[in-house]
Scaffold this active site. Sequence first.
Site, PDB file in Angstrom:
ATOM      1  N   LYS A 175      11.272 -35.861 -35.052  1.00 56.44           N
ATOM      2  CA  LYS A 175      12.712 -36.039 -35.281  1.00 56.44           C
ATOM      3  C   LYS A 175      12.884 -37.290 -36.136  1.00 56.44           C
ATOM      4  O   LYS A 175      12.785 -38.406 -35.666  1.00 56.44           O
ATOM      5  CB  LYS A 175      13.478 -36.196 -33.964  1.00 56.44           C
ATOM      6  CG  LYS A 175      14.929 -35.860 -34.192  1.00 56.44           C
ATOM      7  CD  LYS A 175      15.966 -36.742 -33.580  1.00 56.44           C
ATOM      8  CE  LYS A 175      16.104 -38.154 -33.840  1.00 56.44           C
ATOM      9  NZ  LYS A 175      16.859 -38.535 -35.057  1.00 56.44           N
ATOM     10  N   GLY A 228      10.740 -47.536 -34.847  1.00 56.95           N
ATOM     11  CA  GLY A 228      12.160 -47.854 -34.916  1.00 56.95           C
ATOM     12  C   GLY A 228      12.415 -49.228 -34.346  1.00 56.95           C
ATOM     13  O   GLY A 228      11.509 -50.071 -34.275  1.00 56.95           O
ATOM     14  N   SER A 229      13.645 -49.436 -33.909  1.00 55.59           N
ATOM     15  CA  SER A 229      14.032 -50.766 -33.427  1.00 55.59           C
ATOM     16  C   SER A 229      13.495 -50.998 -32.017  1.00 55.59           C
ATOM     17  O   SER A 229      13.243 -50.044 -31.268  1.00 55.59           O
ATOM     18  CB  SER A 229      15.556 -50.870 -33.417  1.00 55.59           C
ATOM     19  OG  SER A 229      16.078 -49.911 -32.533  1.00 55.59           O
ATOM     20  N   GLY A 233      13.404 -48.493 -28.896  1.00 52.54           N
ATOM     21  CA  GLY A 233      12.032 -48.335 -28.397  1.00 52.54           C
ATOM     22  C   GLY A 233      11.958 -48.573 -26.894  1.00 52.54           C
ATOM     23  O   GLY A 233      11.283 -47.835 -26.174  1.00 52.54           O
ATOM     24  N   GLU A 250       5.930 -48.501 -32.741  1.00 48.20           N
ATOM     25  CA  GLU A 250       5.904 -49.365 -33.927  1.00 48.20           C
ATOM     26  C   GLU A 250       7.310 -49.935 -34.070  1.00 48.20           C
ATOM     27  O   GLU A 250       8.235 -49.210 -34.459  1.00 48.20           O
ATOM     28  CB  GLU A 250       5.532 -48.551 -35.179  1.00 48.20           C
ATOM     29  CG  GLU A 250       4.134 -47.964 -35.146  1.00 48.20           C
ATOM     30  CD  GLU A 250       3.036 -49.003 -35.256  1.00 48.20           C
ATOM     31  OE1 GLU A 250       3.323 -50.147 -35.650  1.00 48.20           O
ATOM     32  OE2 GLU A 250       1.887 -48.670 -34.922  1.00 48.20           O
ATOM     33  N   CYS A 284       9.550 -53.444 -41.708  1.00 40.63           N
ATOM     34  CA  CYS A 284       9.243 -54.060 -40.414  1.00 40.63           C
ATOM     35  C   CYS A 284       8.394 -55.308 -40.618  1.00 40.63           C
ATOM     36  O   CYS A 284       8.431 -56.229 -39.809  1.00 40.63           O
ATOM     37  CB  CYS A 284       8.533 -53.063 -39.523  1.00 40.63           C
ATOM     38  SG  CYS A 284       7.134 -52.289 -40.312  1.00 40.63           S
ATOM     39  N   GLU A 385      15.577 -59.930 -36.044  1.00 45.94           N
ATOM     40  CA  GLU A 385      15.239 -59.154 -37.235  1.00 45.94           C
ATOM     41  C   GLU A 385      16.502 -58.806 -38.024  1.00 45.94           C
ATOM     42  O   GLU A 385      17.421 -58.191 -37.489  1.00 45.94           O
ATOM     43  CB  GLU A 385      14.512 -57.871 -36.817  1.00 45.94           C
ATOM     44  CG  GLU A 385      13.986 -57.097 -38.001  1.00 45.94           C
ATOM     45  CD  GLU A 385      13.304 -55.797 -37.595  1.00 45.94           C
ATOM     46  OE1 GLU A 385      13.888 -55.042 -36.789  1.00 45.94           O
ATOM     47  OE2 GLU A 385      12.203 -55.537 -38.095  1.00 45.94           O
TER      48      GLU A 385
HETATM   49  P1  NAD Z   1      16.298 -46.798 -34.451  1.00 42.97           P
HETATM   50  O1  NAD Z   1      15.617 -47.413 -33.304  1.00 42.97           O
HETATM   51  O2  NAD Z   1      17.759 -46.865 -34.544  1.00 42.97           O
HETATM   52  O3  NAD Z   1      15.929 -45.229 -34.545  1.00 42.97           O
HETATM   53  C1  NAD Z   1      14.592 -44.742 -34.575  1.00 42.97           C
HETATM   54  C2  NAD Z   1      14.589 -43.268 -34.186  1.00 42.97           C
HETATM   55  O4  NAD Z   1      14.919 -43.128 -32.802  1.00 42.97           O
HETATM   56  C3  NAD Z   1      15.622 -42.437 -34.952  1.00 42.97           C
HETATM   57  O5  NAD Z   1      15.059 -41.181 -35.267  1.00 42.97           O
HETATM   58  C4  NAD Z   1      16.740 -42.285 -33.938  1.00 42.97           C
HETATM   59  O6  NAD Z   1      17.569 -41.165 -34.144  1.00 42.97           O
HETATM   60  C5  NAD Z   1      15.950 -42.159 -32.651  1.00 42.97           C
HETATM   61  N1  NAD Z   1      16.697 -42.460 -31.432  1.00 42.97           N
HETATM   62  C6  NAD Z   1      17.781 -43.261 -31.283  1.00 42.97           C
HETATM   63  N2  NAD Z   1      18.169 -43.286 -29.987  1.00 42.97           N
HETATM   64  C7  NAD Z   1      17.315 -42.505 -29.297  1.00 42.97           C
HETATM   65  C8  NAD Z   1      17.195 -42.136 -27.926  1.00 42.97           C
HETATM   66  N3  NAD Z   1      18.020 -42.590 -26.983  1.00 42.97           N
HETATM   67  N4  NAD Z   1      16.185 -41.309 -27.574  1.00 42.97           N
HETATM   68  C9  NAD Z   1      15.319 -40.854 -28.504  1.00 42.97           C
HETATM   69  N5  NAD Z   1      15.400 -41.149 -29.816  1.00 42.97           N
HETATM   70  C10 NAD Z   1      16.374 -41.977 -30.211  1.00 42.97           C
HETATM   71  O7  NAD Z   1      15.578 -47.456 -35.729  1.00 42.97           O
HETATM   72  P2  NAD Z   1      16.040 -47.438 -37.259  1.00 42.97           P
HETATM   73  O8  NAD Z   1      17.291 -48.238 -37.392  1.00 42.97           O
HETATM   74  O9  NAD Z   1      16.017 -46.027 -37.760  1.00 42.97           O
HETATM   75  O10 NAD Z   1      14.833 -48.220 -37.952  1.00 42.97           O
HETATM   76  C11 NAD Z   1      14.804 -49.597 -38.200  1.00 42.97           C
HETATM   77  C12 NAD Z   1      13.859 -50.274 -37.239  1.00 42.97           C
HETATM   78  O11 NAD Z   1      12.561 -49.693 -37.326  1.00 42.97           O
HETATM   79  C13 NAD Z   1      13.657 -51.755 -37.531  1.00 42.97           C
HETATM   80  O12 NAD Z   1      13.754 -52.502 -36.345  1.00 42.97           O
HETATM   81  C14 NAD Z   1      12.233 -51.843 -38.066  1.00 42.97           C
HETATM   82  O13 NAD Z   1      11.584 -53.051 -37.855  1.00 42.97           O
HETATM   83  C15 NAD Z   1      11.570 -50.714 -37.339  1.00 42.97           C
HETATM   84  N6  NAD Z   1      10.380 -50.282 -38.081  1.00 42.97           N
HETATM   85  C16 NAD Z   1       9.141 -50.537 -37.562  1.00 42.97           C
HETATM   86  C17 NAD Z   1       7.997 -50.174 -38.275  1.00 42.97           C
HETATM   87  C18 NAD Z   1       6.618 -50.457 -37.738  1.00 42.97           C
HETATM   88  O14 NAD Z   1       5.683 -49.803 -38.188  1.00 42.97           O
HETATM   89  N7  NAD Z   1       6.430 -51.398 -36.831  1.00 42.97           N
HETATM   90  C19 NAD Z   1       8.119 -49.550 -39.496  1.00 42.97           C
HETATM   91  C20 NAD Z   1       9.401 -49.329 -40.006  1.00 42.97           C
HETATM   92  C21 NAD Z   1      10.526 -49.671 -39.272  1.00 42.97           C
END
Ligand code: NAD
Length: 493
Positions: A175, A228-229, A233, A250, A284, A385
């Site tokens: 997803k 993601g965030s 996470g 991640e 990230c 961040e």
């Molecule tokens: P986000 O956490 O908002 O979303 C990530 C994913 O989770 C999306 O697909 C979202 O729809 C899904 N999601 C949201 N709520 C959920 C829930 N309750 N249950 C299941 N899935 C859910 O992150 P974002 O804003 O899309 O991305 C930015 C973040 O990602 C930044 O914090 C960045 O540092 C991080 N990031 C980390 C890496 C790494 O490799 N460490 C790489 C790129 C981005």
Amino acid sequence: MKTYSHWIDGAFQAPASNAWLDTFDPYHGEAWAKIPKGNAIDASAAVAAAKYAMRQGPWASMSATERGKTLRRIGDITLENIERLADLEVKDNGKLLAEMRGAIRNVAEIWYYYAGLADKIEGSVMPMEKAGIMGFTMREPIGVVLALTAWNAPLNFLALKCAPALAAGCSVVIKPSEFSSVSSLEFAALTKKAGLPDGVLNVVTGLGHDIGAPLVEHSDVAMVTFTGSDTTGAKVYAAAAQHMKRVTMELGGKSPNIIFADADLDLAVGGAISGIFGAAGQMCTAGSRLLVQNSIKGRFTDLLLAAARSVKVGDPMDPSTHMGPMSTAPQYQKVLDYIDIALSEGAKCLLGGKPASGPGIKGGQFIEPTVFTDVSNDMRIAQEEVFGPVLSIIGFEDEAEAIEIANTTLYGLAAGVWTGDVGRLFRVSKALDVGTVWGNTYRTYSYMMPFGGMKQSGIGRESGIEAVNEYLETKSLMVSIAETRPENNFVPR
Ligand code: NAD
């Protein structure tokens, strides 16, 4: 405007809700496609397809060598579609076209790398403490994998998660972020042309709480791999824990880029600039805390500002552009809010600090390359961040203080160390609580190197051989080869 469907069981399927979400081009801010607004019914359909593919479909009985060949063909088809896929990525997240062409080439290499590993997953034969028993381990795919990904590099994340998972013999439901789902949907359709059996790779789209959460909770999902965030996470980790699912995470970062006085300063300026203004800081691994030794801080800041002034902001399709827009409207607002926070905390803005305008800039999602100084490490701008083109300069006196400042953060994703002293490079690298250290370089990625975070930046590793292990279970098998009944048969354990 094209309307997309989920990719489930090798075919496009309309969402059960019969509802769609607009997806926007960050360059001009206009909607350019519609993606399905998925829900729990779609989640169940995708997981059922993945489960069938793994247990009963042709994937289940395919030899490891054939699996590898299929992954290779996915690499080939990726290369044949570079232009199309790069164009989709730019439309959905506003990154530079030139950079996205390179990124898609790298996506193909990731598939090739894991194609080569598919038939090198081996168990072991153990020496046993008792005669008459032989002990083996078998490495088995963990099961249906759920991949949840962020908006900043969709096809890169898809490859980094799906290629090792498929090499291990798993099936996947992915997803992608609701802000950038189109490339993953189109990519999944290409994998069918490459001969991937139906149901092995499924892409469903929609909002986190509508479809992400039911996917995490689904009893037939064995593992969740998340990018993601840290806030989301933590929610996903807690939900997965209810069912003892394996997770890899991640997450975010607040990476220190450390410049010692004995470094090659011209090289270090380049590393500092690309570390924060590359991808408009939406990485990230952004080197958002620039730690500069006090003895060169003034001179280095002047060099840095001169270079930062030449960063050209504009149309991501224009090859002369260095920095495109913020990928999403909420992210744009978040970056502006952090600029206000930094000012209110007493940081001094040396450059930028406001929305960008000028030739080649459309819509309202551009931010000027921004540099703050007089930042102390306990300010929010140094600890949280931002995920945008905002750099904080922090001075330090000596090696010990640099390490102390660098490690004083909840995150532990990456760091840069710039020095001409090899001993110091290794000493400092060893002392940093981060998953990746770049020595006299920054933003260098390799799918052969394990990547992941310490502390609040994550759990587990992507890339390299280590990534395949995340998708495998070890089964122990002990077999009696004794002619008579083993003595210890009735000893309780
Ligand atoms: P986000 O956490 O908002 O979303 C990530 C994913 O989770 C999306 O697909 C979202 O729809 C899904 N999601 C949201 N709520 C959920 C829930 N309750 N249950 C299941 N899935 C859910 O992150 P974002 O804003 O899309 O991305 C930015 C973040 O990602 C930044 O914090 C960045 O540092 C991080 N990031 C980390 C890496 C790494 O490799 N460490 C790489 C790129 C981005």
